[in-house]
Design a protein around this motif. Structure first.
Motif, PDB file in Angstrom:
ATOM      1  N   LEU A 105       0.831  -1.202   0.000  1.00  0.00           N
ATOM      2  CA  LEU A 105       0.000   0.000   0.000  1.00  0.00           C
ATOM      3  C   LEU A 105       0.865   1.250   0.000  1.00  0.00           C
ATOM      4  CD1 LEU A 105      -2.735  -1.064   2.551  1.00  0.00           C
ATOM      5  CD2 LEU A 105      -3.144  -0.444   0.166  1.00  0.00           C
ATOM      6  N   LYS A 107       3.847   1.565  -1.165  1.00  0.00           N
ATOM      7  CA  LYS A 107       4.590   1.726  -2.397  1.00  0.00           C
ATOM      8  C   LYS A 107       3.723   2.060  -3.595  1.00  0.00           C
ATOM      9  CE  LYS A 107       8.791  -0.924  -1.576  1.00  0.00           C
ATOM     10  NZ  LYS A 107       9.324  -2.284  -1.664  1.00  0.00           N
ATOM     11  N   ALA A 108       2.410   1.792  -3.458  1.00  0.00           N
ATOM     12  CA  ALA A 108       1.531   1.991  -4.613  1.00  0.00           C
ATOM     13  C   ALA A 108       1.353   3.479  -4.910  1.00  0.00           C
ATOM     14  CB  ALA A 108       0.186   1.354  -4.341  1.00  0.00           C
ATOM     15  N   PRO A 109       1.260   3.807  -6.199  1.00  0.00           N
ATOM     16  CA  PRO A 109       1.003   5.210  -6.547  1.00  0.00           C
ATOM     17  C   PRO A 109      -0.410   5.600  -6.099  1.00  0.00           C
ATOM     18  CG  PRO A 109       0.900   3.806  -8.474  1.00  0.00           C
ATOM     19  CD  PRO A 109       1.359   2.943  -7.365  1.00  0.00           C
TER      20      PRO A 109
ATOM     21  N   VAL B 210      -1.074   8.069   4.301  1.00  0.00           N
ATOM     22  CA  VAL B 210       0.003   7.473   3.512  1.00  0.00           C
ATOM     23  C   VAL B 210       0.657   8.499   2.573  1.00  0.00           C
ATOM     24  CG1 VAL B 210      -1.468   6.577   1.657  1.00  0.00           C
ATOM     25  CG2 VAL B 210       0.645   5.373   2.227  1.00  0.00           C
ATOM     26  N   LYS B 214       4.645   9.567   2.520  1.00  0.00           N
ATOM     27  CA  LYS B 214       5.462   9.506   1.309  1.00  0.00           C
ATOM     28  C   LYS B 214       6.120  10.849   1.015  1.00  0.00           C
ATOM     29  CE  LYS B 214       3.348   6.090  -1.643  1.00  0.00           C
ATOM     30  NZ  LYS B 214       2.278   5.950  -2.623  1.00  0.00           N
TER      31      LYS B 214
END
Lengths: 336, 336
Positions: A105, A107-109, B210, B214
């Motif tokens: 999750l 790492k997902a764009p 999230v 990031k």
């Protein structure tokens, strides 16, 4: 057969479970040792009755009882650790998979993250409890139950094959009860739940509007209406209870009437000198273990049919593409 | 003792249950008949082994087996109806009490209705499922389990009192395991639930934010933090699993090691001519039924301690004053 029975998601989950194969194999070894100890036990019991007690062989009593005691202690101890390890290993699997999914999750764009927060949380917690069961418990437990059934069958046939065949003749009846009443249980349970929500909704509506009901003096009318709905629910519930009790008692019935039937035919053989009393007593004890594995296997196969939705939800997160530093999204590595 | 053990609400609930006494008494008669059939069964088994098989008494085999079969079919059939009636009667009680509480709510003056709708609905549905259990099932089931324990004890002492005493000696150990591991189970379960909510909250927080994580490139940091929390939860879960497996296997252990121990001492008596083999085999079968009732009684007493809150919530609605036509509120009829 297997390829038609399971969905592609379930099959992929089984393939995924290979990463946990090594530890599962160790736990398997524990369960197998339990089976070996249980295989010896009835032969010791038979020897104890026929060759120690019936022959008044005093010097053998203590050693044979000690052996029996050791077998019992051994099998319960091994069973304890096998059960503990498989369950605690399930906890480890949840831990691992939770971290894996969280990493996916993270790492997902952002564009791919169109799930609702509550849904993601459900997939990472309660879903994973079931998934971890599929990953480490389902397959070994089906195999162990098949081995158990084989162990019981082997002992019964070694002891006396005509009596064993007689016992086997009840298996179709057992399965019929299992299938028939489980289907009925599911149907009646659905009806009962429907009736319940109807009562719940009716109660909510009436309680919220109790003042309006009073204003128009419609108390009597609404009370009668509620009474009809509650009565209907109650009838549904009784049908559900009937199927539940039928299922339980029906299964107990089959294994219970086998005792006098085996004693009848076996007793006749004992009196004719074809069978020893020790064999008959040991046979009787072992025969009770025939139905448990059948019940568990059928239950586990039913659970497997739920695996489809769960594994689909799991792989939806697992397959999220990774955001690369260059801003180009790679396809998931195990994209089919 | 009873007066200290139960709260005044629970006692009032027991008094209230008297209105269902008559039907409960009928169900009770069913269960009692089951006990009588189960009382005869081991004596038939003993006769079958000692006087039919060991004496090669061919002419008696068929009648005795038929009697045994009849006893088994009778006890399972009676048990079926006893179970069905008590459960379907529970459904009737829910129906009755739901209508009574609804009527109370409809009659109460608006000023007294300061409950939340959701709370009232819970009291009229899921609360009542438990209440109906207390009203019709708890007392009879405790009494039946005591009778079962008495039946098993009677048979054991009639068969052979020294062996019976030996079996009784395990009861304190059984209770110690039951108490010790149930306490541990409750403690570890609480810890596990705490760990679970912590993980859940941590996941929610991180997944919601999230994008921020990031943005500041803190992925590694938060992943490590989550790992620590999940690991802690996993450890809690393993402790819970340990208590659960210990409780189950511990209780099975006690009843399992009794088989070789009884066979050892009993076998010695058989060889000395003090005990017949039939008595020993029948004793062995009956002795396994000693622990079940103990386990169930202790479970039911534990449930009774939850009765306080539930009965309080029940009587809060039951005691609502009625709105009279003159606009004067009467006190509830059974106001203490």
């Amino acid at each position: 057969m297997i390829s038609n029975f399971f969905s592609s998601n379930t099959k992929r989950l089984f393939k995924y479970s290979k990463k946990y194969q090594k530890k599962v194999r160790n736990i398997f070894a524990f369960f197998l040792s339990v089976e070996i100890l249980l295989l010896i036990q009835p032969f010791v019991l038979r020897y104890l009755i026929d060759d120690v007690m019936m022959q008044s062989n005093f010097s053998l009593l203590l050693p044979i009882i000690m052996l029996y005691l050791l077998l019992v202690i051994g099998h319960i101890t091994l069973n304890f650790f096998a059960n503990y390890y498989i369950m605690s290993y399930g906890a480890d699997v949840i831990k691992n998979e939770q971290l894996i999914l969280y990493e996916k999750l993270q790492k997902a764009p952002p564009i791919f993250l169109n799930f609702k927060i509550g849904d993601i949380l459900a997939r990472l917690t309660s879903d994973l409890e079931y998934i971890s069961n599929f990953l480490v418990m389902t397959k070994p437990s089906i195999i162990i139950n098949i081995i158990q059934f084989g162990r019981v069958s082997l002992i019964l046939f070694l002891f006396n094959w005509p009596l064993a065949l007689l016992t086997y003749a009840t298996i179709p009846i057992y399965f019929w009860i299992l299938k028939h009443f489980k289907t009925k249980l599911m149907e009646t349970s659905k009806e009962e739940r429907k009736g319940y929500s109807k009562v719940m909704e009716s109660l909510r509506e009436k309680i919220e509007n109790v003042n309006t009901i009073k204003l128009y003096k419609k108390e009597e009318f609404f009370q009668q209406k509620l009474k009809v709905e509650i009565k209907e629910w109650s009838e549904n519930k009784k049908q559900y209870v009937w199927s539940e009790v039928s299922l339980n008692r029906g299964l107990i019935f089959i294994s219970a009437i086998m005792t006098p039937i085996i004693l009848g035919f076996g007793g006749y053989m004992v009196m004719k000198g074809i069978l020893t009393l020790g064999t008959l007593i040991a046979f009787l004890g072992v025969s009770q273990g025939l139905y448990g594995p059948l019940n568990l296997i059928s239950g586990q196969l039913a659970t497997l049919q739920q695996a489809d939705t769960l594994s689909q939800r799991f792989f939806e997160i697992f397959d999220l593409p990774e955001e690369e530093s260059e801003g180009i999204y790679s396809l998931p590595k195990n994209y089919d």
